[in-house]
Design an enzyme around this catalytic site. Sequence first.
Site, mmCIF file in Angstrom:
data_model
loop_
_atom_site.group_PDB
_atom_site.id
_atom_site.type_symbol
_atom_site.label_atom_id
_atom_site.label_comp_id
_atom_site.label_asym_id
_atom_site.label_seq_id
_atom_site.Cartn_x
_atom_site.Cartn_y
_atom_site.Cartn_z
ATOM 1 N N ASP A 173 1.104 -1.268 0.350
ATOM 2 C CA ASP A 173 0.134 0.138 0.250
ATOM 3 C C ASP A 173 1.165 1.472 -0.074
ATOM 4 O OD1 ASP A 173 -2.221 1.358 0.118
ATOM 5 O OD2 ASP A 173 -3.904 0.098 1.763
ATOM 6 N N ASP A 228 -9.861 3.677 -4.060
ATOM 7 C CA ASP A 228 -10.707 2.232 -2.909
ATOM 8 C C ASP A 228 -11.914 2.605 -4.073
ATOM 9 O OD1 ASP A 228 -9.221 2.292 0.013
ATOM 10 O OD2 ASP A 228 -8.461 1.664 -1.423
#
Length: 670
Positions: A173, A228
């Site tokens: 991430d 996202d």
Amino acid sequence: MRHLHTRTAARRMVAALTVLLFAVPGAPAVANEEGRASPALADGLALTPPMGFNNWNSTHCRAEFNESMVKGIADIFVEKGLKDAGYQYVNLDDCWALPARDADGKLVPDPARFPNGIKAVADYVHSKGLKLGIYTSAGTKTCSDVGFPGALGHEYSDAQQFADWGVDYLKYDNCNNQGVDAKLRYTTMRDALKATGRPIVYSICEWGQNKPWEWAADVGHLWRTTGDISDTWGSMLSILKQNLPLAPHAGPGHWNDPDMLEVGNGGMTATEYRSHFSMWSVMAAPLLIGSDLRTASDETFEILGNKEVIAVDQDPLGKQGSVISSEGGRWVVAKEMKDGSRAIALFNETGSPQRVATTAAAVGLPDAAAYTLRDLWQHKSYNTAGTISATVPAHGTVLVRVSADRRWNQHPPAVELGLDGSPLVQAGLPATLPTTVTDLGRTPARQVSVRLSGPAGWSVKPTSPTTSKALSTGRSLRTKWTVTAPQGTPTGSYDLTLKASYRSPARVRVENVLPFTATVVVPPPAGTSELGDLPWLSAANGYGPVERNTSNGESAAGDGHPITIGGVVYAKGLGVHAESAVEYYTGAACETVTAAVGVDDEKGANGTVAFEVWADGTKVASTGVLTNAMPAEPLTADITGARLVRLVVTDGGDGIDSDHADWADARLSC
């Protein structure tokens, strides 16, 4: 990534630190862009898009994410046939570790969640013939607010721990990255993984912020192209539109990743989930299940387990589908397959049934007398003379595979069922609904008959012929129906079904079905009305529901705040979040829509959007891209004579993060 719009501005704006601050003694040098040896990693991994499971979308950091769950998912992969369908990776997301490293600087699995450690979980997953994935961030901490340790400055140590545990996949991430150059951070972990000697698929999750499709083909096996996803139609649609143009950058071993699947999580309809799965497959996207399979419905397993759709995603040629057309929300996306066929998605982003059409020539197929057309959701084959078309339900996708097949005449002709106009009905008043049955095949359809059925108590009567002895190529049976909903029928959507039956030249009886919805509507009142007070036909939103007379709060209905743009508070209007579309019935009785539009103040300096007004499928007003720094912009649209008006907010071209948009003082004049 945990949603960008929930992280603080401070986290985004931390000062850049030098590379030396995080150098690892003895680590191999990081290759710069000019020194790339090859356009893609030559390690034989991820030659088709990875398929598997990730817990985040269904569990986040809740306590239910633990060893028992992970093992249970592995069991279900085997028991439900998902392993046989191609799903391979069982991936852990954030929150698997303790918040602090041990005295030796090592990561420590949370003993409450994983009492036997990660290696024991990996061993169990491997015993099922599957593989295990894990998560960390290319920063000092992961994205969770708890603050679990990230890998920045610990790349080689962490990579070796992952390898020692038997990890097969790493999601890396982008939170708390301290401003260190993205290429450097992700290349360092690439080299650290390589140094372990263990084959580990490497998923770059930097949200598309630094255009990884332009530089990461020899760094990772897949890279996120967007922020996202969330379990809404608007979110899925926004991500789809961002990922589609990136087709030239995908291929074996290097894939565009539009984020995980939401299929089965409950925020979309079955039709929308089939579109989600179809479009991810035609885009050659990784297929990572994001729902809790322990409680999944049979319908969810049916969608996720469709091997014909999965074969499109997993085709070894590795081409991502390209957009052929997209006018009016009617998308044609075609994917070249290794056997020379084309997988074609006919996708309808609008809120009403639409005819979506293309041709064999337009999608790149060679000239032929006829073609075999395979419907991948119906699991049926037909022949077509070259037209590839269907009436696609609202938010639906028809996914077909078409080939220049010499055996085309073994299949019955493809027959398209169509609607002419929007099926809108006022209770107690007869409405005319024309339908068509069209032969798309090279061979004739014989003994054709059509039937329309509606809800109990509705009157459905044909006023023109419902049969034809034969339809040749391109010919249609056109039937008009009078449809009447009983007086007093509440407003809303009601299911109708159009059925056509016919015989192929081989006298095989074929039946085609087109389910659709008719909407019982009420004309708006005369005069000027607040749109925030009127019923709408449909509403789609990026996060949370569309809000009446408040801003969008992103979660449950009613969680917004007073609509505020540029410091001005408005009592009335609509609060939405891009991508958003709100549709109203205006019954050809109204003249104008007016509003003051802009980004709501509640998101600080964030958010970029654009507003559009559509009347009967035609754009009649729009703004440029608006930001939070701008005051409300007046918008007026002439909708004279329109039956349907749609208010649309797009993401401004940079994704939907923080895109809280307001239709302040939105009014309809009739």
